[in-house]
Design a protein around this motif. Structure first.
Motif, short mmCIF file in Angstrom:
data_model
loop_
_atom_site.label_atom_id
_atom_site.label_comp_id
_atom_site.label_asym_id
_atom_site.label_seq_id
_atom_site.Cartn_x
_atom_site.Cartn_y
_atom_site.Cartn_z
N SER A 117 0.86 -1.18 0.00
CA SER A 117 0.00 0.00 0.00
C SER A 117 0.90 1.23 0.00
O SER A 117 2.05 1.17 0.44
CB SER A 117 -0.89 0.03 1.25
OG SER A 117 -1.72 -1.09 1.30
N SER A 146 -5.81 -3.43 1.26
CA SER A 146 -4.75 -2.49 0.90
C SER A 146 -5.13 -1.04 1.11
O SER A 146 -4.26 -0.17 1.16
CB SER A 146 -4.34 -2.71 -0.56
OG SER A 146 -5.46 -2.65 -1.41
N GLY A 147 -6.43 -0.77 1.24
CA GLY A 147 -6.88 0.61 1.43
C GLY A 147 -7.23 0.96 2.86
O GLY A 147 -7.52 2.11 3.17
N PRO A 151 -2.74 -0.61 5.87
CA PRO A 151 -2.23 0.71 6.26
C PRO A 151 -2.45 0.99 7.75
O PRO A 151 -1.56 1.50 8.43
CB PRO A 151 -3.05 1.67 5.38
CG PRO A 151 -3.36 0.87 4.16
CD PRO A 151 -3.59 -0.53 4.65
N HIS A 175 -10.24 2.96 -4.04
CA HIS A 175 -8.88 3.50 -4.18
C HIS A 175 -8.85 4.75 -5.05
O HIS A 175 -8.16 5.73 -4.73
CB HIS A 175 -7.95 2.44 -4.78
CG HIS A 175 -7.90 1.18 -3.97
ND1 HIS A 175 -7.40 1.13 -2.68
CD2 HIS A 175 -8.30 -0.08 -4.26
CE1 HIS A 175 -7.48 -0.11 -2.23
NE2 HIS A 175 -8.03 -0.85 -3.16
N ASN A 193 -4.09 1.10 -2.48
CA ASN A 193 -3.49 0.02 -3.24
C ASN A 193 -2.41 0.57 -4.19
O ASN A 193 -2.67 1.46 -4.97
CB ASN A 193 -4.68 -0.58 -3.99
CG ASN A 193 -4.37 -1.51 -5.09
OD1 ASN A 193 -3.38 -1.41 -5.77
ND2 ASN A 193 -5.30 -2.44 -5.29
N ASP A 222 -2.20 -10.49 -0.68
CA ASP A 222 -3.47 -9.77 -0.87
C ASP A 222 -4.42 -10.54 -1.78
O ASP A 222 -4.73 -11.68 -1.51
CB ASP A 222 -3.21 -8.35 -1.36
CG ASP A 222 -4.38 -7.41 -1.05
OD1 ASP A 222 -5.41 -7.87 -0.54
OD2 ASP A 222 -4.27 -6.20 -1.32
#
Length: 287
Positions: A117, A146-147, A151, A175, A193, A222
C-alpha cells in the motif's frame, strides 16, 4: 409380470427431457463478482475479456455480477448467489470466517505474494507517518485490505492510532476515490493500493508533481479468486488451470493479464492469509 408399454412418442419425450435437462445443466450461468474497490465502469472493463475467456474454457455462459459494497461480495459467495469472487485478503478472511471455513482461494496474481500500500499527500510538510498526527486522512473501504486494514496495521506498528492521533478519519469507499480526495484537498493524506496508484500515474490521471507517495508499506499477501467449498473439485481444478494457463505471449492472455494488472497467476491457499487475519484481529476489525 406386467410390462408397461411405452410408445415411440413417450420414448421421444423422455429422451427430450433428459437432453433438455443436461443442456440446461450445461448452460447454467456461471456468476462472477468482485469487491467494488474501483469504479463500476472500471470493474466492468476489467471483467469483460476474462468473462469471454472463461465462457470458452467452461463451455457455458459467464456473467459478471457487480455488488454494492464489500460486505455484499462476502454474502454473495457465502450464500452461493455467485460462483466465484475476486477478494482482497481481508475480504477473503471475512468470507472464510462468515462461512465457517467453507470458501477456498484458488489463485492470486504473482504480485499478490508481496502486495503493498502507499500513503499519498499533496502537503509538502508531510514526509513521514508521524507527520500525519493532527491531520485528516482517508482510507478506502473499511473492508479493504490495501486501502484500510494493512495501512492501519502499519500505522499501529509505528505507534500511531488513527482514531486518536488523526484530526479526522475518512473512508472514500474505493482507491480511485481516495486519490481524488487527496488531489482535491478534501483530506491531507490517503492510503491506497499501490497498483491503482501506479495505474493513475502511468495514465496521467493524477498530477504526480503535486500528489506524491511519502510512505510505502512492507509486502503482504493480498487479492485472490475464491470459490465456495461446495464447488465440485473438477470445476475448481478447471478454473485454477484456466488462470494458470494465461500467457502474456498470446493476445488473449496479454489483454486479460494487463487488465488484471498481473504478470501471471499462481496457485494460493487459505494459510497464506493467516497474517491478514491476525492483523485484522489486532486492529480490532475482526471480532
Amino acid at each position: 409380470m406386467h410390462m408397461t408399454k411405452f410408445s415411440p412418442k413417450h420414448i421421444f419425450l423422455g429422451c427430450a427431457l433428459v437432453l433438455f435437462g443436461s443442456l440446461a445443466q450445461a448452460q447454467a450461468v456461471f456468476k462472477v463478482t468482485a469487491i467494488p474497490d474501483e469504479s463500476p465502469t472500471e470493474l466492468a472493463r476489467k471483467a469483460a475479456p476474462l468473462v469471454k475467456y472463461l465462457e470458452r474454457i467452461l463451455g457455458r455462459p459467464v456473467e459478471f455480477t457487480p455488488v454494492t459494497d464489500y460486505a455484499a461480495s462476502v454474502e454473495a459467495l457465502v450464500n452461493k448467489q455467485v460462483d466465484m469472487a475476486w477478494y482482497g485478503g481481508f475480504t477473503f478472511v471475512q468470507a472464510n470466517v462468515r462461512s465457517g471455513g467453507k470458501v477456498v482461494p484458488l489463485v492470486q496474481r504473482e504480485e499478490d505474494e508481496k502486495f503493498r500500500s502507499v500513503f499519498i499527500t499533496s502537503d509538502p510538510s508531510i514526509k513521514t507517518l508521524a507527520d500525519l498526527k493532527g491531520k485528516s486522512v482517508s482510507f478506502g473501504s473499511q473492508s479493504s485490505t490495501s486501502g484500510h486494514l494493512m495501512p492501519r496495521s502499519f500505522l499501529l506498528q509505528a505507534h500511531i492510532d488513527p482514531d486518536k492521533d488523526f484530526k479526522r478519519v475518512a473512508y472514500s469507499g474505493a482507491h480511485d476515490a481516495t486519490i481524488a480526495a487527496v488531489a482535491a484537498g478534501k483530506v491531507d493524506a490517503g492510503a491506497l493500493n499501490i497498483s491503482v496508484w501506479e495505474k493513475f500515474v502511468k495514465e496521467g490521471k493524477v498530477d504526480a508533481s503535486k500528489v506524491k507517495v511519502f510512505y510505502t508499506t512492507p509486502g503482504y499477501f493480498d487479492y485472490n479468486w475464491t470459490v465456495h467449498a461446495d464447488m465440485p473439485v473438477a470445476l475448481r481444478d478447471k478454473l485454477t488451470q484456466a488462470f494458470l494457463s494465461l500467457d502474456r505471449n498470446t493476445a488473449e492472455g496479454k489483454e486479460i493479464l494487463e487488465l488484471q494488472r498481473a504478470t501471471r497467476f499462481i496457485a494460493t491457499k487459505a494459510d497464506n492469509y493467516k497474517g491478514i487475519e491476525q492483523a485484522a484481529r489486532n486492529a480490532g476489525l475482526l471480532k
